[in-house]
Enzyme design. Structure first.
Site, PDB file in Angstrom:
ATOM      1  CB  SER A 137       5.171  -2.166  -1.030  1.00 58.48           C
ATOM      2  OG  SER A 137       4.409  -1.670  -2.115  1.00 58.48           O
ATOM      3  CE  LYS A 192       3.274  -2.247   1.997  1.00 61.21           C
ATOM      4  NZ  LYS A 192       1.832  -2.352   2.152  1.00 61.21           N
ATOM      5  CG  HIS A 195       4.336   2.364  -0.128  1.00 59.66           C
ATOM      6  ND1 HIS A 195       3.266   1.536  -0.414  1.00 59.66           N
ATOM      7  CD2 HIS A 195       5.151   2.284  -1.206  1.00 59.66           C
ATOM      8  CE1 HIS A 195       3.426   0.983  -1.596  1.00 59.66           C
ATOM      9  NE2 HIS A 195       4.569   1.416  -2.097  1.00 59.66           N
ATOM     10  CG  ASN A 196      -0.014   0.569   1.552  1.00 56.18           C
ATOM     11  OD1 ASN A 196       1.124   0.414   1.114  1.00 56.18           O
ATOM     12  ND2 ASN A 196      -0.775  -0.455   1.892  1.00 56.18           N
ATOM     13  CD  GLU A 199      -0.871   1.117  -3.455  1.00 52.12           C
ATOM     14  OE1 GLU A 199      -1.917   0.431  -3.479  1.00 52.12           O
ATOM     15  OE2 GLU A 199       0.198   0.714  -2.944  1.00 52.12           O
TER      16      GLU A 199
END
Length: 485
Positions: A137, A192, A195-196, A199
């Protein structure tokens, strides 16, 4: 003829992310071999342009033959694949297998689905190779100057790739590289993915804060930019808050504000959706991130929204608001919703760790997100500290620090949503976060009626408040003379 010095690592895929990672590797002292799959007549010359352009005079050597590329790398070979997620990764692996030797390591740095990574780890290991799924990222800037990297897969590969990946990772303020081993299988790509999703949530709640300033307080772009810049000096200090201030004051070629010329239609590549789908499969609530995903989908229905706006004209209360008070309420709503969003995301990670036996270190995950990645912020230090505390919380909202932060923001959070309702202004993520908080903190919910309905039409049974948990009952709802335990 002198034998050519072999590279430490190879990288396949010379789109911008791949190019930047190659340069990052070279800038950190590694000798790099690069290769790009080409489509005749379309992508020819990619390697040559890179070697003679951005990579000129760098410790990077380029290849157009996959066998020569693999042979140029020292053993055990470490090959990072920066290609589009999905079948291209599988196809590339099949092309590489005949050229590899036992112990060679393949690293997938794309946005792959964690289940694909699980499968690829098993496939590679069955052939005597090692496989690492590394979530990366930070976008183009992170790839060049330091990203947040989340590797997982074949555990024995870590000692080999650790010095390389940590050298190109972003460094937190305390100097710690934002790259640490996540766990087995596809756990790195799962982290990940979450995480996105977070986001998506961060971007939505920042958008709602911007919208509240614009429509409740009638603030102009410069004024809003100054507020976000000021917020970026405190608890909300983060990359997304920083760039929001920059975006709001950025001028178009004609001198107007570019933000006002951007169509209100938001795209998405799918990782936010994956987060929600996987949370649902794990039976875990991820409402704020789901709301952010759905709001992006709704934004694409521009024509429908225009027609609906005409059919249901909006009214405004036109009240006289105290600017400083409302700004504090917006701050409170943004900060509290951010806490809720991260709490939901980390709860999904904890559940996945339990179900898949990953043994995730949630504090380590929080630290890996402190720099390099899109959601980097000082806020993550507080999350890491909470998970490292002696009384490790079962839920982030139960940690003493965040309990106090929510209590301090609570009144303003509610007031802002009240103002938005009065002004007929959509703040779906703020509202979702508050309703999640209310549900989480309610000892009793109307789920008893839902379970009664399920038993009535489908004999799905129910538990009773006056009996032990795990004992199930079924009621014959249409004949009160018969009851079944």
């Amino acid at each position: 003829m002198m034998e050519q010095v072999k590279s430490t690592i190879g990288l396949i895929g010379l789109a911008v992310m791949g190019e930047n990672l190659s340069l990052n590797l070279a800038n950190n002292g590694w000798r790099v071999s690069v290769y790009n799959r080409t489509v005749p007549g379309i992508e020819e010359g990619v390697v040559e342009r890179f070697i003679n352009g951005r990579a000129k005079n760098k410790n990077i050597q380029g290849y157009t033959n996959i066998g020569e590329f693999v042979a140029s790398i020292s053993t055990p070979r470490k090959i990072m694949m920066m290609v589009r997620a999905g079948s291209p990764v599988d196809e590339l692996m099949e092309q590489l297998f005949p050229h590899l030797a036992p112990g060679d390591i393949l690293i997938d740095g794309g946005n792959s689905n964690y289940e694909d990574t699980n499968r690829r780890v098993a496939l590679a290991e069955s052939k005597g190779f090692l496989f690492v799924g590394a979530g990366v990222s930070g976008g183009e800037e992170g790839a060049l100057n330091g990203a947040s990297i989340m590797p997982s897969g074949s555990a024995t590969a870590w000692n080999e790739v650790k010095p390389i990946l940590q050298s190109i990772a972003a460094k937190a303020e305390d100097g710690t590289p934002c790259c640490e081993w996540i766990g087995p299988g596809g756990s790195g790509h799962f982290v990940k993915m979450i995480h996105n999703g977070i986001e998506y949530g961060d971007m939505q709640i920042i958008g709602e804060a911007y919208w509240a300033m614009k429509h409740i307080l009638k603030m102009d772009n410069e004024d809003m930019a100054n507020v976000f810049a000021q917020w970026n000096k405190g608890k909300l200090k983060s990359y997304l808050i920083e760039i929001t201030a920059n975006i709001l004051k950025h001028r178009d070629k004609d001198g107007s504000y570019l933000i006002d010329n951007i169509l209100d239609v938001a795209g998405q590549k799918g990782t936010g959706k994956w987060s929600v789908i996987n949370a649902m499969e794990l039976g875990m609530p991820l409402e704020l991130i789901a709301t952010a995903v759905f709001e992006r989908s709704l934004s694409t229905e521009k024509v429908l929204r225009q027609e609906a706006a005409q059919a249901y004209p909006r009214t405004s209360a036109e009240l006289n608001y105290n600017k400083e008070e409302v700004l504090q309420h917006i701050y409170d709503a943004l900060y509290a919703s951010k806490i809720v969003s991260y709490a939901q995301g980390f709860t999904v990670l904890a559940k996945a760790s339990e179900v898949f036996n990953w043994n995730l270190n949630l504090a380590s995950v929080a630290r890996m997100w402190r720099a390099g990645c899109i959601i980097r912020s000082v806020f993550l230090n507080d999350i890491a500290a909470a998970f490292e505390s002696a009384g490790k919380p079962v839920h982030l909202l139960m940690a003493p620090y965040f309990k106090k932060e929510i209590q301090d923001a609570f009144a303003g959070w509610k007031q802002l949503i009240s103002y938005a309702i009065t002004e007929e202004l959509p703040v779906p993520a703020f509202s979702s976060a508050l309703n999640y908080f209310y549900s989480l903190t309610s000892e009793n919910l109307p789920a008893n009626l839902i379970q009664g309905q399920r038993d009535y039409f489908g004999a799905h049974t129910f538990e009773r408040v006056d009996d032990e948990r795990g004992v199930f009952f079924h009621e014959n709802w249409t004949d009160k003379n018969e009851k079944h335990a």
